[in-house]
Design an enzyme around this catalytic site. Structure first.
Site, mmCIF file in Angstrom:
data_model
loop_
_atom_site.group_PDB
_atom_site.id
_atom_site.type_symbol
_atom_site.label_atom_id
_atom_site.label_comp_id
_atom_site.label_asym_id
_atom_site.label_seq_id
_atom_site.Cartn_x
_atom_site.Cartn_y
_atom_site.Cartn_z
ATOM 1 N N ASP A 9 0.861 -1.187 0.000
ATOM 2 C CA ASP A 9 0.000 0.000 0.000
ATOM 3 C C ASP A 9 0.895 1.234 0.000
ATOM 4 O OD1 ASP A 9 -2.320 1.644 0.234
ATOM 5 O OD2 ASP A 9 -2.064 1.751 2.399
ATOM 6 N N SER A 10 0.277 2.373 -0.251
ATOM 7 C CA SER A 10 1.008 3.636 -0.213
ATOM 8 C C SER A 10 1.370 4.028 1.215
ATOM 9 C CB SER A 10 0.156 4.749 -0.825
ATOM 10 O OG SER A 10 -1.036 4.921 -0.071
ATOM 11 N N TYR A 41 -0.482 8.207 -2.738
ATOM 12 C CA TYR A 41 -0.412 7.946 -4.180
ATOM 13 C C TYR A 41 -1.470 8.756 -4.939
ATOM 14 C CZ TYR A 41 2.638 3.760 -3.717
ATOM 15 O OH TYR A 41 3.673 2.885 -3.487
ATOM 16 N N CYS A 72 -4.343 -0.974 -2.135
ATOM 17 C CA CYS A 72 -4.405 0.469 -2.338
ATOM 18 C C CYS A 72 -5.344 0.716 -3.507
ATOM 19 C CB CYS A 72 -3.000 0.991 -2.644
ATOM 20 S SG CYS A 72 -2.933 2.728 -3.135
ATOM 21 N N ASN A 73 -6.406 1.471 -3.272
ATOM 22 C CA ASN A 73 -7.366 1.730 -4.345
ATOM 23 C C ASN A 73 -6.714 2.455 -5.522
ATOM 24 O OD1 ASN A 73 -8.935 1.762 -1.631
ATOM 25 N ND2 ASN A 73 -10.502 1.379 -3.148
ATOM 26 N N THR A 74 -5.887 3.453 -5.218
ATOM 27 C CA THR A 74 -5.269 4.248 -6.287
ATOM 28 C C THR A 74 -4.326 3.400 -7.123
ATOM 29 O OG1 THR A 74 -5.436 6.241 -4.932
ATOM 30 C CG2 THR A 74 -3.899 6.310 -6.768
ATOM 31 N N CYS A 182 -10.662 4.162 -0.111
ATOM 32 C CA CYS A 182 -9.227 4.203 0.173
ATOM 33 C C CYS A 182 -9.002 3.339 1.398
ATOM 34 C CB CYS A 182 -8.797 5.650 0.454
ATOM 35 S SG CYS A 182 -7.095 5.801 1.053
ATOM 36 N N THR A 183 -7.949 2.523 1.373
ATOM 37 C CA THR A 183 -7.746 1.582 2.487
ATOM 38 C C THR A 183 -7.328 2.275 3.777
ATOM 39 O OG1 THR A 183 -5.502 1.116 1.671
ATOM 40 C CG2 THR A 183 -7.261 -0.425 1.038
ATOM 41 N N HIS A 184 -6.931 3.547 3.702
ATOM 42 C CA HIS A 184 -6.663 4.294 4.938
ATOM 43 C C HIS A 184 -7.967 4.643 5.671
ATOM 44 C CE1 HIS A 184 -2.696 4.925 3.095
ATOM 45 N NE2 HIS A 184 -2.264 5.423 4.247
#
Length: 258
Positions: A9-10, A41, A72-74, A182-184
């Protein structure tokens, strides 16, 4: 050591996906890369996102990972096509959960909180077209939220104020589902529950990604039969926030310059 599930992930957000994978696949070893040095990202160009995803992928392949979860979605929406074309390892992607939201909504209004990189991608728009016919999708860029999670500032007035600014226009439009793109953002759920009316359903992709990871491992006969798991986490920035999000888990967290 058995071959691991690789996850990148970012930054620290993809640990929300790791937790679902760990729950569903208790025998598996995992290696997680938090590319926090390059977060977020979502502000970068497609070319930059592909290069960062390529770097992360090659490190996980060096570590003999049998499957890679792009947590990471992006990175998924911008780079997974490139990764699948150029590497033989199976990839699991993650994108905003438009389909379950479209099936669940009664008001036919769905909010999506995501990064600029996700909202502007072809994959996101194709998914929305495919699954959200007759549904109004209200998109909102969560600018600044990734940085707050990366800094460990979830429960702060600044975070709450920013979320209100993003969500109030959606509430005025009568959404009844909020998709976290977004995974955050799952780490913001306690704060979101304080802000949002109780009838609004919050939807993220974590469990679906874990299910898909399990299905692909089963299909390729790569599931581990041994309960000899280890969980290794690497970050190329400050590791304290990552450690705090994994508190209570028996994991190894280290700094790695990648």
């Amino acid at each position: 050591m058995q071959r691991a599930i690789g996850i990148f992930d970012s930054g620290v957000g993809g640990t929300s996906i790791w937790k679902e994978i760990r729950k569903m696949l208790p025998n598996e070893t995992t290696i997680y890369l938090a590319d926090s040095k390059n977060a977020p990202y979502g502000e970068k160009s497609k070319e930059e996102i592909i290069q960062l995803s390529k770097k992360n992928t090659e490190l996980l392949i060096q570590k003999n990972c049998k499957i890679i979860v792009v947590a990471c979605n992006t990175a998924t929406t911008n780079a997974i096509g490139y990764l699948r074309e150029n590497y033989s390892v199976p990839f699991i992607g993650i994108e905003p959960a438009i389909k379950p939201a479209a099936l669940h909504t009664k008001t036919k209004k769905v909010g999506v909180l995501a990064t600029k990189g996700t909202l502007s991608s072809h994959l996101f728009h194709n998914t929305s077209k495919l699954f959200a016919e007759g549904i109004t999708i209200l998109e909102q860029e969560g600018k600044g939220l990734v940085e707050l999670v990366e800094a460990g500032k979830v429960y702060t007035p600044e975070t709450k104020m920013l979320l209100r600014k993003f969500l109030d226009p959606m509430l005025e439009q009568n959404i009844d589902c909020l998709v976290l793109g977004c995974t955050h953002y799952p780490y913001l759920i306690p704060v979101l529950k304080e802000i949002l009316p109780s009838h609004i359903t919050i939807i993220d992709s974590g469990e679906a990604v874990a299910r898909q990871t399990k299905a692909v491992l089963e299909n390729k006969e790569l599931l581990s039969e041994l309960n000899q798991k280890t969980d290794v986490f690497y970050s190329n920035a400050e590791i304290e926030v990552l450690k705090s999000l994994l508190e209570g888990s028996n994991v190894n967290v280290s700094y790695l310059d990648f």
